[in-house]
Design a protein around this motif. Sequence first.
Motif, PDB file in Angstrom:
ATOM      1  N   UNK A  43       3.257  13.204  -1.394  1.00  0.00           N
ATOM      2  CA  UNK A  43       2.463  13.324  -0.239  1.00  0.00           C
ATOM      3  C   UNK A  43       1.424  14.801  -0.576  1.00  0.00           C
ATOM      4  N   UNK A  44       1.800  15.548  -1.404  1.00  0.00           N
ATOM      5  CA  UNK A  44       1.129  16.767  -1.777  1.00  0.00           C
ATOM      6  C   UNK A  44      -0.115  16.404  -2.542  1.00  0.00           C
ATOM      7  N   UNK A  56      -8.444   3.930  -0.212  1.00  0.00           N
ATOM      8  CA  UNK A  56      -8.693   4.694   0.577  1.00  0.00           C
ATOM      9  C   UNK A  56      -7.556   5.761   0.935  1.00  0.00           C
ATOM     10  N   UNK A  57      -7.856   6.558   2.060  1.00  0.00           N
ATOM     11  CA  UNK A  57      -6.666   7.548   2.304  1.00  0.00           C
ATOM     12  C   UNK A  57      -5.583   6.655   3.105  1.00  0.00           C
ATOM     13  N   UNK A  58      -5.732   6.050   3.815  1.00  0.00           N
ATOM     14  CA  UNK A  58      -4.710   5.203   4.534  1.00  0.00           C
ATOM     15  C   UNK A  58      -3.767   4.609   3.638  1.00  0.00           C
ATOM     16  N   UNK A  59      -4.479   3.966   2.571  1.00  0.00           N
ATOM     17  CA  UNK A  59      -3.723   3.207   1.498  1.00  0.00           C
ATOM     18  C   UNK A  59      -3.050   4.073   0.855  1.00  0.00           C
ATOM     19  N   UNK A  60      -3.599   5.237   0.324  1.00  0.00           N
ATOM     20  CA  UNK A  60      -2.735   6.178  -0.530  1.00  0.00           C
ATOM     21  C   UNK A  60      -1.426   6.860   0.207  1.00  0.00           C
ATOM     22  N   UNK A  61      -1.707   6.780   1.729  1.00  0.00           N
ATOM     23  CA  UNK A  61      -0.763   7.132   2.509  1.00  0.00           C
ATOM     24  C   UNK A  61       0.353   6.253   2.424  1.00  0.00           C
ATOM     25  N   UNK A  62       0.319   5.159   2.280  1.00  0.00           N
ATOM     26  CA  UNK A  62       1.321   4.027   1.945  1.00  0.00           C
ATOM     27  C   UNK A  62       2.336   4.395   0.995  1.00  0.00           C
ATOM     28  N   UNK A  63       1.912   5.362  -0.110  1.00  0.00           N
ATOM     29  CA  UNK A  63       2.911   5.441  -1.186  1.00  0.00           C
ATOM     30  C   UNK A  63       4.253   6.795  -0.521  1.00  0.00           C
ATOM     31  N   UNK A  64       3.647   7.158   0.795  1.00  0.00           N
ATOM     32  CA  UNK A  64       4.990   7.964   1.365  1.00  0.00           C
ATOM     33  C   UNK A  64       5.407   6.913   2.515  1.00  0.00           C
ATOM     34  N   UNK A  65       4.731   5.953   3.013  1.00  0.00           N
ATOM     35  CA  UNK A  65       5.281   5.315   4.102  1.00  0.00           C
ATOM     36  C   UNK A  65       5.966   4.242   3.803  1.00  0.00           C
ATOM     37  N   UNK A  66       5.698   3.693   2.233  1.00  0.00           N
ATOM     38  CA  UNK A  66       6.909   2.925   1.799  1.00  0.00           C
ATOM     39  C   UNK A  66       8.275   3.246   1.625  1.00  0.00           C
ATOM     40  N   UNK A  67       7.974   4.446   1.176  1.00  0.00           N
ATOM     41  CA  UNK A  67       9.191   5.255   0.749  1.00  0.00           C
ATOM     42  C   UNK A  67      10.144   5.505   2.135  1.00  0.00           C
ATOM     43  N   UNK A  68       9.683   5.926   3.169  1.00  0.00           N
ATOM     44  CA  UNK A  68      10.085   6.332   4.309  1.00  0.00           C
ATOM     45  C   UNK A  68      10.652   5.019   4.904  1.00  0.00           C
ATOM     46  N   UNK A  69       9.720   3.810   4.922  1.00  0.00           N
ATOM     47  CA  UNK A  69      10.335   2.881   5.477  1.00  0.00           C
ATOM     48  C   UNK A  69      11.434   1.988   4.875  1.00  0.00           C
ATOM     49  N   UNK A 366       2.092   7.355   9.968  1.00  0.00           N
ATOM     50  CA  UNK A 366       1.756   8.181   8.786  1.00  0.00           C
ATOM     51  C   UNK A 366       0.849   7.270   7.924  1.00  0.00           C
ATOM     52  N   UNK A 367       0.903   6.118   8.004  1.00  0.00           N
ATOM     53  CA  UNK A 367      -0.127   5.108   7.520  1.00  0.00           C
ATOM     54  C   UNK A 367      -1.283   4.749   8.390  1.00  0.00           C
TER      55      UNK A 367
END
Length: 401
Positions: A43-44, A56-69, A366-367
């Motif tokens: 995330x950082x 893009x930004x939303x796709x990069x955020x998926x690296x956080x969202x897939x873990x929390x999902x 988050x995504x």
Amino acid sequence: MSVDASPTRAWEGHDAGSSGYRRILVGLFAAGIAAFGQMYSTQGILPTVAQALEVDEASAALTVSTATLGLAASVLGWSWIADRIGRAPAMKIALSISLVLGLLTPLAPGFTTLLVLRGLEGLALGGVPALAVAYLAEEIHVRHVSVAAAIYISGTTVGGLLGRVVTGPFADLGGWRLGVTAGGVLSAIAAIIAITLIPRAQGWSRPAGKPATSVRQGVLANLRDPGMLVLYGQAALLMGGFVATYNYLGFRLEREPFGLPVAISSQMFFAYLGGTVSSSVAGRLAAEHGRRKVMLTCVIVMIAGVTMTLPDNLVMVLTGLLVLTTGFFGAHGVASGWVGARAKVGKAQASALYNLFYYGGSSLFGWLLGYAYVVGWWGIATAVLVLALTSLTWSWLAARD
């Protein structure tokens, strides 16, 4: 001195000062660092991930969202496993699997593989928050459970903070892979400490016969409670807006007019320390003034914090982030305690459902809110305000008990 289990005396739990008590506290503190340090290790450094992998930004955020999902999807499953093999073995299995996956993640050859590994990490890491508090309740003497739980929660806070701030400087030196490697090594060390120290359970035994309330019955009973649904909805909305703020603020801080390097922008997560304080303070205030009143106040504080991030002034942005974080963790502390107090049946399932909605909201919003960033920061801030205002409206509908 630890209370000994024997055929003639029921197990009462490790007492303060005993070797078992100290091992549990240190072990679960380390487990919190291992789980949440690994969970949020990307995330950082999301802008660095986006640039290196050309997404893009939303796709990069998926690296956080897939873990929390993954975590959200696994909490009920880990509870089921723990009922059959015990909470301590289940947590150690979860930490062992996540340790290996965390060290493999930086080796991902591409973005799709990275997302798969992050999702698997989340599935494994769900075994810690799903079981830790229940393990404490069974293994620590009732007089000390609250203190022990607070120490574990502080470990999760410290872990989440370290996982975010450690990766930034390393990513600045050698890219996202080096940053994630640093986070993975930190979490691996903490996981080994936890696996080594967490003692064999003495307060758990395999349930005999059919339980009075099945998992399915507990889940359905809590989903049929309108007040509980309000609390679950709040968890999803507030956590979603909170995570989205942190996901995309790094992109803003690394661009004009701020132009901060990732080693500096990633340090914004020190604002989490405000949440460490507010979660415990809000709990005490809720006991004195009522949960509903404190919940409303915390959401209003969160809204004020989001608004403060709008101007292109670094001091205002960081102050707003601190205010937002303080309000969010205060609301989360009240809501999570309210769920446990409100549940009449299926308390374990009530807590698991809260975690499911909490991390599910983190994954979805988050995504999804990343697409609001195409119009600039005000798009993210507006979306977060909509989520918070919706939650505020729901709070008025919550039961007053």
